[in-house]
Design a protein around this motif. Structure first.
Motif, short mmCIF file in Angstrom:
data_model
loop_
_atom_site.label_atom_id
_atom_site.label_comp_id
_atom_site.label_asym_id
_atom_site.label_seq_id
_atom_site.Cartn_x
_atom_site.Cartn_y
_atom_site.Cartn_z
N HIS A 1 0.99 -0.95 0.05
CA HIS A 1 -0.05 0.15 -0.14
C HIS A 1 0.88 1.09 0.10
N VAL B 1 -6.32 4.34 0.88
CA VAL B 1 -6.23 3.11 0.00
C VAL B 1 -7.67 2.64 0.34
N PHE C 1 -6.08 4.26 -4.89
CA PHE C 1 -5.29 5.07 -4.29
C PHE C 1 -5.80 6.35 -4.51
N HIS D 1 -8.65 0.93 3.81
CA HIS D 1 -7.48 0.13 4.26
C HIS D 1 -6.42 1.08 5.02
N VAL D 2 -6.15 2.24 4.15
CA VAL D 2 -4.94 2.87 4.75
C VAL D 2 -5.39 4.39 4.69
N LEU E 1 -7.80 -1.96 -5.90
CA LEU E 1 -7.54 -1.11 -4.96
C LEU E 1 -7.36 0.13 -5.62
N SER F 1 -10.91 -0.16 -1.19
CA SER F 1 -11.37 -1.18 -2.34
C SER F 1 -13.06 -1.21 -2.07
#
Length: 85
Positions: free
Chosen positions: A12, A60, A49, A72-73, A47, A62
């Motif tokens: 990531h 990040v 970004f 996720h991040v 994913l 999905s």
């Protein structure tokens, strides 16, 4: 992790750094990085970004089969412009 294949956190961050470098020519600095939930490998995993060039924030995420987004991040990325002396 517990028999489930997940995307490594470094993958990531590598994507985030690559995206940030496309907008500048210096070193990338990451701050306030938060790993929220793992991205589980699946044949249809995509994913996304997202980088906000105004404040440097990134995420990040999905989408699952229902179209719901999973983050996720998150964090901040800044490019330290290189000086040529």
């Amino acid at each position: 992790v517990y028999g489930v294949k997940v995307v490594p956190g470094a993958a990531h961050l590598s994507g985030v750094i690559e995206q940030a470098q496309s907008s500048g020519s210096g070193a990338v600095s990451l701050s306030r990085v938060e790993f929220r939930i793992p991205a589980i490998f699946a044949t249809d995993l995509v994913l996304q970004f997202i980088h906000d060039s105004k404040d440097g924030s990134f995420l990040v995420r999905s989408a699952d089969n229902d179209g719901d987004w999973k983050v996720h991040v998150v964090g901040f990325a800044s490019v330290q412009e290189s000086s040529s002396d």
